[in-house]
Design an enzyme around this catalytic site. Structure first.
Site, mmCIF file in Angstrom:
data_model
loop_
_atom_site.group_PDB
_atom_site.id
_atom_site.type_symbol
_atom_site.label_atom_id
_atom_site.label_comp_id
_atom_site.label_asym_id
_atom_site.label_seq_id
_atom_site.Cartn_x
_atom_site.Cartn_y
_atom_site.Cartn_z
ATOM 1 N N GLY A 190 0.836 -1.200 0.000
ATOM 2 C CA GLY A 190 0.000 0.000 0.000
ATOM 3 C C GLY A 190 0.870 1.248 0.000
ATOM 4 N N GLY A 192 -0.168 4.296 0.223
ATOM 5 C CA GLY A 192 -0.993 5.410 0.694
ATOM 6 C C GLY A 192 -0.201 6.215 1.704
ATOM 7 N N VAL A 193 -0.934 6.834 2.611
ATOM 8 C CA VAL A 193 -0.300 7.779 3.530
ATOM 9 C C VAL A 193 0.666 7.072 4.489
ATOM 10 N N GLU A 213 2.118 -1.440 -4.493
ATOM 11 C CA GLU A 213 0.810 -0.776 -4.559
ATOM 12 C C GLU A 213 -0.062 -1.480 -5.604
ATOM 13 N N VAL A 247 -0.699 -8.677 -5.075
ATOM 14 C CA VAL A 247 -0.015 -9.406 -3.996
ATOM 15 C C VAL A 247 -0.633 -10.788 -3.857
ATOM 16 N N GLY A 281 -5.213 0.498 4.306
ATOM 17 C CA GLY A 281 -6.461 1.111 4.770
ATOM 18 C C GLY A 281 -6.879 0.557 6.119
ATOM 19 N N ASP A 322 -13.348 8.158 12.699
ATOM 20 C CA ASP A 322 -13.030 7.043 11.795
ATOM 21 C C ASP A 322 -14.131 5.991 11.740
ATOM 22 N N HIS A 454 8.576 38.760 4.180
ATOM 23 C CA HIS A 454 9.722 38.362 3.361
ATOM 24 C C HIS A 454 10.945 38.197 4.248
HETATM 25 P P1 FAD Z 1 -9.328 6.737 17.369
HETATM 26 O O1 FAD Z 1 -8.217 7.706 17.438
HETATM 27 O O2 FAD Z 1 -9.063 5.424 16.743
HETATM 28 O O3 FAD Z 1 -9.807 6.529 18.867
HETATM 29 C C1 FAD Z 1 -10.783 5.607 19.207
HETATM 30 C C2 FAD Z 1 -10.627 5.238 20.663
HETATM 31 O O4 FAD Z 1 -11.750 4.484 21.058
HETATM 32 C C3 FAD Z 1 -9.404 4.379 20.957
HETATM 33 O O5 FAD Z 1 -8.708 4.896 22.061
HETATM 34 C C4 FAD Z 1 -9.991 3.006 21.298
HETATM 35 O O6 FAD Z 1 -9.224 2.319 22.265
HETATM 36 C C5 FAD Z 1 -11.324 3.413 21.883
HETATM 37 N N1 FAD Z 1 -12.343 2.365 21.811
HETATM 38 C C6 FAD Z 1 -12.739 1.633 20.743
HETATM 39 N N2 FAD Z 1 -13.777 0.842 21.062
HETATM 40 C C7 FAD Z 1 -14.025 1.069 22.381
HETATM 41 C C8 FAD Z 1 -14.971 0.569 23.299
HETATM 42 N N3 FAD Z 1 -15.909 -0.308 22.925
HETATM 43 N N4 FAD Z 1 -14.932 1.014 24.585
HETATM 44 C C9 FAD Z 1 -14.008 1.918 24.983
HETATM 45 N N5 FAD Z 1 -13.088 2.438 24.144
HETATM 46 C C10 FAD Z 1 -13.109 2.016 22.864
HETATM 47 N N6 FAD Z 1 -4.616 11.665 10.922
HETATM 48 C C11 FAD Z 1 -4.280 12.954 10.770
HETATM 49 O O7 FAD Z 1 -5.163 13.812 10.687
HETATM 50 N N7 FAD Z 1 -2.976 13.344 10.682
HETATM 51 C C12 FAD Z 1 -1.958 12.449 10.762
HETATM 52 O O8 FAD Z 1 -0.787 12.827 10.691
HETATM 53 C C13 FAD Z 1 -2.284 11.087 10.929
HETATM 54 N N8 FAD Z 1 -1.309 10.160 11.021
HETATM 55 C C14 FAD Z 1 -1.658 8.854 11.210
HETATM 56 C C15 FAD Z 1 -0.629 7.908 11.266
HETATM 57 C C16 FAD Z 1 -0.937 6.580 11.424
HETATM 58 C C17 FAD Z 1 0.175 5.563 11.486
HETATM 59 C C18 FAD Z 1 -2.300 6.174 11.562
HETATM 60 C C19 FAD Z 1 -2.658 4.738 11.776
HETATM 61 C C20 FAD Z 1 -3.311 7.102 11.502
HETATM 62 C C21 FAD Z 1 -2.999 8.447 11.320
HETATM 63 N N9 FAD Z 1 -3.997 9.424 11.220
HETATM 64 C C22 FAD Z 1 -3.652 10.730 11.022
HETATM 65 C C23 FAD Z 1 -5.421 9.078 11.335
HETATM 66 C C24 FAD Z 1 -5.923 9.382 12.756
HETATM 67 O O9 FAD Z 1 -5.130 8.694 13.689
HETATM 68 C C25 FAD Z 1 -7.378 8.990 12.878
HETATM 69 O O10 FAD Z 1 -8.132 9.579 11.847
HETATM 70 C C26 FAD Z 1 -7.931 9.450 14.220
HETATM 71 O O11 FAD Z 1 -7.210 8.872 15.279
HETATM 72 C C27 FAD Z 1 -9.412 9.082 14.339
HETATM 73 O O12 FAD Z 1 -9.881 9.524 15.571
HETATM 74 P P2 FAD Z 1 -11.110 8.796 16.296
HETATM 75 O O13 FAD Z 1 -11.333 9.568 17.548
HETATM 76 O O14 FAD Z 1 -12.208 8.631 15.355
HETATM 77 O O15 FAD Z 1 -10.605 7.328 16.634
HETATM 78 P P1 NAI Z 2 -4.578 4.558 2.502
HETATM 79 O O1 NAI Z 2 -5.994 4.433 2.156
HETATM 80 O O2 NAI Z 2 -3.970 5.910 2.601
HETATM 81 O O3 NAI Z 2 -3.700 3.755 1.442
HETATM 82 C C1 NAI Z 2 -3.880 2.394 1.222
HETATM 83 C C2 NAI Z 2 -3.213 2.022 -0.093
HETATM 84 O O4 NAI Z 2 -3.169 0.627 -0.166
HETATM 85 C C3 NAI Z 2 -3.986 2.527 -1.306
HETATM 86 O O5 NAI Z 2 -3.097 3.169 -2.193
HETATM 87 C C4 NAI Z 2 -4.586 1.256 -1.890
HETATM 88 O O6 NAI Z 2 -4.734 1.311 -3.286
HETATM 89 C C5 NAI Z 2 -3.544 0.228 -1.476
HETATM 90 N N1 NAI Z 2 -4.050 -1.141 -1.385
HETATM 91 C C6 NAI Z 2 -5.228 -1.551 -0.835
HETATM 92 N N2 NAI Z 2 -5.315 -2.905 -0.902
HETATM 93 C C7 NAI Z 2 -4.184 -3.343 -1.483
HETATM 94 C C8 NAI Z 2 -3.674 -4.632 -1.798
HETATM 95 N N3 NAI Z 2 -4.359 -5.756 -1.515
HETATM 96 N N4 NAI Z 2 -2.475 -4.715 -2.408
HETATM 97 C C9 NAI Z 2 -1.756 -3.596 -2.691
HETATM 98 N N5 NAI Z 2 -2.185 -2.364 -2.417
HETATM 99 C C10 NAI Z 2 -3.370 -2.223 -1.797
HETATM 100 O O7 NAI Z 2 -4.405 3.732 3.865
HETATM 101 P P2 NAI Z 2 -3.249 3.662 4.925
HETATM 102 O O8 NAI Z 2 -1.951 4.135 4.368
HETATM 103 O O9 NAI Z 2 -3.348 2.307 5.515
HETATM 104 O O10 NAI Z 2 -3.699 4.724 5.994
HETATM 105 C C11 NAI Z 2 -4.996 4.617 6.582
HETATM 106 C C12 NAI Z 2 -5.558 5.962 6.835
HETATM 107 O O11 NAI Z 2 -4.936 6.553 7.964
HETATM 108 C C13 NAI Z 2 -5.340 6.971 5.718
HETATM 109 O O12 NAI Z 2 -6.287 6.842 4.696
HETATM 110 C C14 NAI Z 2 -5.507 8.255 6.437
HETATM 111 O O13 NAI Z 2 -6.871 8.521 6.534
HETATM 112 C C15 NAI Z 2 -4.934 7.949 7.805
HETATM 113 N N6 NAI Z 2 -3.570 8.464 7.883
HETATM 114 C C16 NAI Z 2 -3.379 9.806 7.761
HETATM 115 C C17 NAI Z 2 -2.127 10.341 7.813
HETATM 116 C C18 NAI Z 2 -1.962 11.792 7.622
HETATM 117 O O14 NAI Z 2 -2.958 12.504 7.652
HETATM 118 N N7 NAI Z 2 -0.746 12.289 7.437
HETATM 119 C C19 NAI Z 2 -0.944 9.502 8.032
HETATM 120 C C20 NAI Z 2 -1.256 8.097 8.099
HETATM 121 C C21 NAI Z 2 -2.529 7.625 8.056
#
Ligand code: FAD
Ligand code: NAI
Length: 475
Positions: A190, A192-193, A213, A247, A281, A322, A454
């Protein structure tokens, strides 16, 4: 007897904890439940974002960028640093400290705003005259009741069929942030991000990184011109990004992982790597909520069905972040949390989904807001485009970071800004000006006539606005 509250929030990620604080600010009695545990079993509010997402990934991106700078770019400034070394354990412990500061910050904010925090798993138990009963199972069991429930349970990494995460060799975002030593060979599935951000971290630290990808196009959601430029830059950096692959079997061995796939030409290939990160994803977290107890509607992906105001099919039950439709971004979750809390308090909270900025924290950073050129073409909108390269920006030259550009798209008739796309230094900060301008329905001419400091990178945004009218001054 159930403990009564006005609002119960399930999940303390950016959607949940912000909703809880806003509801408390508006005079509501609020409970927030979260089950995340830190290494010693204590509460770790902040969700994916704080624990295994935004915050730790940015900590590692910063550390690895410093390392890259010291190794390859300090000498341009006349600084010699012999034998630059990275102590991975120290980098990881710094990251853990940053995470803990954020966890503690949220616990402090809960106290300050009088939000009652419960550490455990929350689930629906029943519905009655008093409202919805929520059971909390943690070290103790509790029963809470409220007329308003906000579900903010977030998402988890999607695994590939037949290759479950073991977090040792086949890693989700969680394991990807805890790799204890730089792998010689790292594969990511993948591009993606997460693929690009985590791939960048470990490449900078010396791993040979291959990203597989499935789609034939690179970063399909990004403006095509920017995506094309970005691909060239990442190729040059040594990220081996293979598009259009399929894959196949993934097998684990003592030494690592082998990944079978066919490349874009349909030729069978095999990769032997030390670690594999699967970043294809995420799936919404609705398992364990016991939605059946109250009849909360889910869609075919398991996401909670909501309308534009985050209202579910049940009166008084809301869902944000999410776990619902829309981009999986922390700031989108936060905005929804605020809007829902305000609606519960009788106000008119609202999120403009057209103005949610995106940032990819690679080097160079990629950031955008609004529509891409390909979307405008598809929508049949007449537009004008202007762009300005950082190569022609004095501050970028002084920084030694001239890759990329600012590109602005404006309506051909009204000049209203429809989209801004940036690849380059501090794109994550620069995009804020564009978002504010678009929120106020600014024209390109408005930005072009505003005095920008600037030398600053933001002058490139002004120049891109001038370019919309074909009158850049510095290019
Ligand atoms: P979450 O942050 O997932 O929080 C949900 C919480 O609910 C968790 O603490 C979980 O333990 C709790 N929970 C779940 N079910 C229950 C239950 N039944 N009872 C009690 N607690 C529960 N987004 C950005 O905007 N910028 C970024 O730079 C960015 N980087 C990222 C990097 C990575 C590696 C990843 C994986 C994601 C990234 N994201 C980024 C995405 C971002 O983390 C999510 O969009 C965001 O955390 C969503 O917030 P949320 O509150 O919906 O859920
Ligand atoms: P993503 O949706 O950004 O990228 C997933 C990639 O995997 C896509 O390009 C898709 O085409 C590819 N893919 C899917 N199935 C596949 C397969 N079977 N084989 C090969 N390629 C495949 O998802 P990612 O990177 O897992 O991140 C999840 C989410 O977390 C993001 O969409 C974003 O919303 C959030 N995130 C945000 C960040 C930020 O804001 N800087 C940083 C990291 C995550």
């Amino acid at each position: 007897m159930s403990k009564p509250f006005d609002v119960i929030v399930i999940g303390a990620g950016p959607g949940g904890y912000i909703a809880a604080i806003r509801a408390a600010q508006l005079g509501k009695q609020v409970a927030c439940i979260d089950e995340w545990k830190n290494a010693s079993g204590g509460p770790a509010p902040g969700g994916t974002c704080t624990n295994v997402g935004c915050i730790p990934s940015k900590a590692l991106l910063q550390s690895s960028e410093h390392f890259d700078q010291a190794q390859h770019h300090f000498s341009d400034h006349g600084i010699s640093a012999k034998e630059v070394k990275m102590a991975v354990a120290k980098m990881l412990s710094r990251k853990d400290t940053v995470v803990k500061q954020n966890n503690d910050g949220i616990l402090y904010l809960f106290k300050k705003n009088k939000v009652t925090f419960f550490h455990g798993r929350g689930s629906f138990a029943s519905k009655s005259e008093a409202g919805y009963e929520i059971k909390v199972v943690g070290q103790t069991e509790e029963s809470l009741v409220a007329k308003h429930i906000i579900v903010a349970t977030g998402s988890s990494a999607r695994a590939l069929p037949g290759a479950p995460f073991d977090e040792e060799q086949i890693l989700s975002n969680d394991g990807a942030l805890r790799i204890g030593a730089v792998p010689k060979q790292l594969a990511l599935i993948g591009s993606g991000v997460i693929g690009l951000e985590m791939g960048s971290v470990w490449r900078r630290l010396g791993a040979q990184v291959t990203i597989l990808e499935g789609l034939p196009t690179f970063l399909g959601a990004v403006d095509e011109q920017i995506a094309k430029e970005a691909k060239k830059v990442f190729d040059k950096q040594g990220l081996n990004i293979q598009l259009g692959v399929k894959v196949g079997d993934i097998a684990r061995s003592k030494k690592g992982v082998s990944v079978n796939y066919t490349n874009a030409k349909g030729e069978p290939q095999r990769l032997e790597v030390d670690k594999l990160i699967v970043s294809i994803g995420r799936v919404p977290n609705t398992n364990g909520l016991n939605v059946e107890a109250v009849g909360l509607q889910l869609d075919e992906r398991g996401a909670i069905v909501v309308d534009a105001d985050c209202q579910t099919n049940l009166p008084g039950v809301w869902a944000v972040g999410d776990v619902v439709r829309g981009p999986m971004l922390a700031h989108k979750a936060e905005e929804e949390g605020v809007a829902v809390a305000e609606r519960i308090a009788g106000q008119h909270g609202h999120v403009d989904f057209n103005l949610v900025p995106w940032v990819i924290y690679t080097s160079p950073e990629i950031a955008w807001v609004g529509r891409t050129e390909q979307q405008l073409k598809q929508d049949g909108v007449a537009y004008k485009a202007g762009s300005f390269p950082f190569l022609a920006n004095g501050r970028a030259r002084a920084l030694g970071d001239t890759t990329g550009m600012v590109k602005m798209l404006a309506d051909a008739h009204t000049d209203e800004i429809l989209g801004v796309h940036i690849m380059g230094p501090q794109a994550s900060e620069l995009i804020a000006e564009a978002t504010v301008a678009m929120a106020f329905k600014a024209s390109a001419e408005d930005i072009a006539r505003i005095c920008h400091a600037h030398p600053s990178l933001s002058e490139s945004t002004k120049e891109a606005a001038l370019a919309v009218d074909k009158r850049t001054l510095n290019f």
